[in-house]
Structures are given as structure tokens and as C-alpha cells.
Write an enzyme that holds these catalytic residues in place. Structure first.
Site, PDB file in Angstrom:
ATOM      1  N   ASN A   1       0.806  -1.219   0.000  1.00 41.38           N
ATOM      2  CA  ASN A   1       0.000   0.000   0.000  1.00 41.38           C
ATOM      3  C   ASN A   1       0.848   1.283   0.000  1.00 41.38           C
ATOM      4  O   ASN A   1       2.008   1.260  -0.377  1.00 41.38           O
ATOM      5  CB  ASN A   1      -1.058   0.006   1.098  1.00 41.38           C
ATOM      6  N   ARG A   2       0.239   2.401   0.383  1.00 47.28           N
ATOM      7  CA  ARG A   2       0.822   3.713   0.062  1.00 47.28           C
ATOM      8  C   ARG A   2       1.694   4.307   1.157  1.00 47.28           C
ATOM      9  O   ARG A   2       1.429   4.099   2.343  1.00 47.28           O
ATOM     10  CB  ARG A   2      -0.312   4.708  -0.251  1.00 47.28           C
TER      11      ARG A   2
ATOM     12  N   HIS B   1       2.811   0.260  -3.287  1.00 51.25           N
ATOM     13  CA  HIS B   1       3.214  -1.142  -3.480  1.00 51.25           C
ATOM     14  C   HIS B   1       4.688  -1.309  -3.873  1.00 51.25           C
ATOM     15  O   HIS B   1       5.025  -2.091  -4.767  1.00 51.25           O
ATOM     16  CB  HIS B   1       2.317  -1.800  -4.544  1.00 51.25           C
TER      17      HIS B   1
ATOM     18  N   HIS C   1      -1.424 -10.010  -3.119  1.00 50.57           N
ATOM     19  CA  HIS C   1      -2.426  -9.217  -3.824  1.00 50.57           C
ATOM     20  C   HIS C   1      -3.309 -10.062  -4.748  1.00 50.57           C
ATOM     21  O   HIS C   1      -3.647  -9.630  -5.859  1.00 50.57           O
ATOM     22  CB  HIS C   1      -1.731  -8.100  -4.605  1.00 50.57           C
TER      23      HIS C   1
ATOM     24  N   TYR D   1      -6.585 -11.476  -6.380  1.00 50.64           N
ATOM     25  CA  TYR D   1      -7.977 -11.059  -6.588  1.00 50.64           C
ATOM     26  C   TYR D   1      -8.840 -12.308  -6.611  1.00 50.64           C
ATOM     27  O   TYR D   1      -8.667 -13.158  -7.486  1.00 50.64           O
ATOM     28  CB  TYR D   1      -8.147 -10.364  -7.945  1.00 50.64           C
TER      29      TYR D   1
ATOM     30  N   ASP E   1     -11.572   0.525  -0.518  1.00 49.91           N
ATOM     31  CA  ASP E   1     -10.127   0.463  -0.742  1.00 49.91           C
ATOM     32  C   ASP E   1      -9.487   1.010   0.522  1.00 49.91           C
ATOM     33  O   ASP E   1      -8.865   2.058   0.518  1.00 49.91           O
ATOM     34  CB  ASP E   1      -9.756   1.305  -1.980  1.00 49.91           C
TER      35      ASP E   1
ATOM     36  N   GLN F   1      -6.337  -4.732   4.269  1.00 44.27           N
ATOM     37  CA  GLN F   1      -6.812  -3.860   3.194  1.00 44.27           C
ATOM     38  C   GLN F   1      -7.845  -4.651   2.410  1.00 44.27           C
ATOM     39  O   GLN F   1      -7.530  -5.693   1.824  1.00 44.27           O
ATOM     40  CB  GLN F   1      -5.647  -3.444   2.281  1.00 44.27           C
TER      41      GLN F   1
ATOM     42  N   GLU G   1      -5.863  -7.998   1.690  1.00 42.65           N
ATOM     43  CA  GLU G   1      -4.413  -7.855   1.836  1.00 42.65           C
ATOM     44  C   GLU G   1      -4.079  -7.652   3.312  1.00 42.65           C
ATOM     45  O   GLU G   1      -4.332  -6.587   3.862  1.00 42.65           O
ATOM     46  CB  GLU G   1      -3.926  -6.661   1.017  1.00 42.65           C
TER      47      GLU G   1
HETATM   48  C1  GLA Z   1      -4.332  -1.710  -3.607  1.00 48.35           C
HETATM   49  C2  GLA Z   1      -4.618  -0.266  -3.497  1.00 48.35           C
HETATM   50  C3  GLA Z   1      -5.595   0.154  -4.543  1.00 48.35           C
HETATM   51  C4  GLA Z   1      -5.093  -0.228  -5.915  1.00 48.35           C
HETATM   52  C5  GLA Z   1      -4.808  -1.697  -5.950  1.00 48.35           C
HETATM   53  C6  GLA Z   1      -4.200  -2.089  -7.261  1.00 48.35           C
HETATM   54  O1  GLA Z   1      -5.313  -2.497  -3.070  1.00 48.35           O
HETATM   55  O2  GLA Z   1      -5.068   0.116  -2.217  1.00 48.35           O
HETATM   56  O3  GLA Z   1      -5.819   1.533  -4.474  1.00 48.35           O
HETATM   57  O4  GLA Z   1      -3.921   0.482  -6.215  1.00 48.35           O
HETATM   58  O5  GLA Z   1      -3.960  -2.057  -4.930  1.00 48.35           O
HETATM   59  O6  GLA Z   1      -4.935  -1.665  -8.341  1.00 48.35           O
END
Ligand code: GLA
Length: 381
Positions: free
Chosen positions: A110-111, A136, A209, A211, A281, A318, A346
Site C-alpha cells: 500500500n501507500r 506497493h 495481492h 484477486y 479500498d 486492506q 491484503e
Molecule cells: C491496492 C490499493 C488500490 C489499488 C490496488 C491495485 O489495493 O489500495 O488503491 O492500487 O492495490 O490496483
């Protein structure tokens, strides 16, 4: 019942099978097999490891990005489907994996706000790859590199990925030795175990990560999945998805998943937090009841009856509802991935922790070992 745990290694070096052929191969018996593909990264071929358990559950993971490329599980009638998004051909991940399908994320899941942090009086600039923020792990994070891989058999059918992230990689200090192990048990549990050591203090926050779509990948959106998240609080974000620093109660908000609730039930609401994320998100602050693995979330897809449970040693989760998928990617079996066709769970420390003194620390120092573990359990109900 006696379960064969013999390790079947089939390395096809000269006549390398393409990823597609590897995907279509008949299911192997319980154990691990290795296929060497013809797709090269930095001159070396990508390997695909197929983990199969006694129940026929089968997971494929490749040495590029540690990406889980397929995960086949039965529904309540015993019909198998692949429940994760991705591509048939390993080469397609090299061309575009902007959604981070299936990958190991590092050094920081994440950020990190404004793409920088200070540590021990020094400022470290990082790549700004998400507007002004760092996401990431940067431009070439752990999801975009080739890992060393080896089959393992302790506790099930497994693969261990190792690599050393060099000092200064993507701006991070210290040479970081990383080891990520995937183990599939006969109880349909995939354990993801992370370990890391460093020679200089650095933030570390690894995650996975994948899906999921328990109805079968590419068949529908995930809005009917019923989700429970074991959390009383979450970390609200600003418009750029950086936490404000608050731990806000989920009570009376669309973020309350303490009782199983359809993902789609409140996703289109007016809450500004949902607008910022274009849906979910966000990071939930897990209500940890166990010292080791504690329940983070569980999910059921009502039609197929397929379930997923997530347990973790991490303090945060997340939950990302696939908001940025927009129908421009054609994935496995020619399926088009539209908005919210998959969701990610996540497990992690909270986003932007290096800049948030009140959040649990993500700093790893020399002499200490980073350890994190998450178990994904599939089933039916
Ligand atoms: C994470 C982020 C999202 C996005 C996805 C990838 O979950 O929090 O904002 O960037 O990865 O698309």
C-alpha cells in the site's frame, strides 16, 4: 487414508512448455511439480510451481512476482473453478500487471504519503508511482522481479521464493533478504509465511495481492459475496487514499462488516470515504483475539457455496473491491475483467505507517527478523 507426499519434480528445461500448456495440463497427484516456461526475465526463465492437495485443490504460483496464477477449488456440488484473476500466459504479466494480480507486494504494501519518509533523522525519497504517493513498493516492486524458487514439502505442497532486495532499491535503505513460502495443506489452507532480515533499518510491509471471485474468475462481479471483517475500526483516508491518522469506529457506517454483509449492499452510498476509494479500498484495524493467527475475514459466495477465510498475524487488512478494474483487461479464458470482478484481502500493517507515529511500527532493524503469516482457507457451505 494415506496421502502421498512424495515430491514430484518435472523440469522440462529444453522442451520448455509454454505457460498456457502448463495451465491446461491434467491435474497432478498431491505434491508439487515444477514447469520451466519459455518466458524470460533478465535472461532467466519463469518457473511455474503447481501445488496439489489430496482433495484436488490446486494452486499455481510462478517465480515472477511470486504470482498466484490460478487456484482451483470445488463448489458445494464438487464442481471445480478457478477463483483468482490473472492471465493464462506468464508473458502477459510482464506486459501489464497494473492491477498487481496475484503478486507478492514489497517492500511496502500500500501507500506511503508524498513518496517519502524520515528514519533516524534522515529523509528517504521514494518513487512517486501513484500521483504524489508511493504505492506497493514503487516502479519495480517485488511483484515485478524474478525470485529464486524451490519446491518444499514440509506441512503440505509448497514453494519457497527468496531474493535479496539490494540497498537503495526503489529508494529503500539496506539490503533486505526476503523469503516467502506458500504451503497448501490437505485441509485446503494456503499458508503464506514471510520472513526478512536487513543490514540497515528500513520499513517492511509485505502482503499478497490475489484477486478472488468465488463464483469463478471472470464470470460476474463480486457484489453478491457476503463478507465479514473482524474489525471495530478502520483507518479513514484523504482523497489520495492516505490515512488521516484516525482509527474511526465502523459502527453505523458502510465499513461495518462485523456481521456478514453483501459487498454490494452499501458500496454505492454517499459516504465520502467510498467516493475517495470509488468503493472499498481501505485498511481495517483487526480486532485481534489470538496472539498468533487471528481471524481477519471470511467470505461466502451464496450461489456456489464457496467460502474463504483469512487468518493472520498482522494488525490490518486492506479490503479492495476491484474498483479500478474497468473492462480493459482480458484475462484467463478470454474473460473480460470489469469493475469489481474481483476483491483483494491484503493482510498488512497500516498504510503510510512510516509517516504515522501512532500506527504500529513497520521498521525492521539489523539483528531482528520480520515475520508475518497469513492463512487462506477455502471451503463450501
Ligand atoms: C491496492 C490499493 C488500490 C489499488 C490496488 C491495485 O489495493 O489500495 O488503491 O492500487 O492495490 O490496483
Amino acid at each position: 487414508m494415506r496421502i502421498p507426499i512424495a515430491l514430484a519434480i518435472s523440469a522440462t528445461l529444453a522442451l520448455a512448455a509454454s505457460g498456457e500448456q502448463a495451465q491446461k495440463a491434467p491435474p497432478a497427484r498431491a505434491g508439487v511439480t515444477r514447469t520451466v516456461t519459455s518466458t524470460l526475465v533478465d535472461g532467466k526463465p519463469i518457473e511455474v510451481y503447481t501445488l496439489t492437495n489430496a482433495a484436488g485443490v490446486q494452486i499455481k504460483a510462478m517465480s515472477y512476482g511470486g504470482i498466484i496464477t490460478s487456484w482451483r477449488v470445488p463448489d458445494r456440488q464438487g464442481r471445480f473453478a478457478d477463483i483468482v484473476l490473472g492471465y493464462d500466459d506468464p508473458a502477459a504479466y510482464l506486459k501489464n500487471n497494473s492491477p498487481y494480480f496475484g503478486a507478492i507486494i514489497g517492500r511496502y504494501g500500500n501507500r506511503i504519503g508524498k513518496a517519502r519518509f524520515s528514519l533516524d533523522g534522515r529523509e528517504y525519497p521514494l518513487a512517486a508511482n501513484d500521483g504524489a504517493n508511493h504505492l506497493h513498493g514503487g516502479r519495480r516492486g517485488f511483484d515485478k522481479v524474478l525470485w529464486d524458487a524451490q519446491a518444499v514439502r514440509a506441512g503440505g505442497a509448497g514453494v519457497v521464493f527468496t531474493r535479496t532486495s539490494p540497498d537503495g532499491e526503489e529508494g529503500y535503505p539496506g539490503s533486505l533478504k526476503v523469503r516467502v513460502t506458500y504451503t497448501l495443506s490437505n485441509k485446503n489452507e494456503l499458508t503464506v509465511a514471510y520472513e526478512a532480515t536487513t543490514d540497515k533499518a528500513t520499513p517492511v510491509n509485505l502482503t499478497q495481492h490475489t484477486y478472488f471471485n468465488l463464483a469463478g474468475q471472470g464470470t460476474a462481479d463480486i457484489l453478491a459475496h457476503e463478507l465479514r471483517i473482524n474489525a471495530d475500526r478502520y483507518t479513514p483516508v484523504d482523497a489520495t487514499l492516505i490515512p488521516t491518522g484516525q482509527l474511526a469506529p465502523v459502527d453505523k457506517t458502510p465499513f461495518d462488516f462485523r456481521k456478514p454483509t453483501a459487498i454490494g449492499a452499501r458500496i454505492k452510498g454517499e459516504d465520502p470515504q467510498l467516493q475517495f476509494g470509488r468503493g472499498y479500498d481501505h485498511n481495517w484495524v483487526l480486532s485481534r483475539s489470538e496472539s498468533e493467527l487471528s481471524l481477519a475475514a471470511d467470505v461466502i459466495e451464496p450461489k456456489s457455496g464457496r467460502t474463504l477465510q483469512v487468518r493472520t498475524t498482522e494488525p490490518g487488512l486492506q479490503f479492495y473491491s476491484g474498483n479500478f478494474l474497468d473492462g480493459t483487461i482480458t484475462g484467463k479464458a478470454g474473460r473480460i475483467y470489469r469493475q469489481r470482478y474481483g476483491f483483494c484481502l491484503e493482510t498488512q500493517h497500516f498504510p503510510d505507517s512510516p509517516n504515522q507515529p501512532t500506527f504500529p511500527s513497520t521498521i525492521l532493524r539489523p539483528g531482528a527478523t520480520y515475520r508475518s503469516r497469513t492463512v487462506f482457507v477455502t471451503g463450501t457451505r
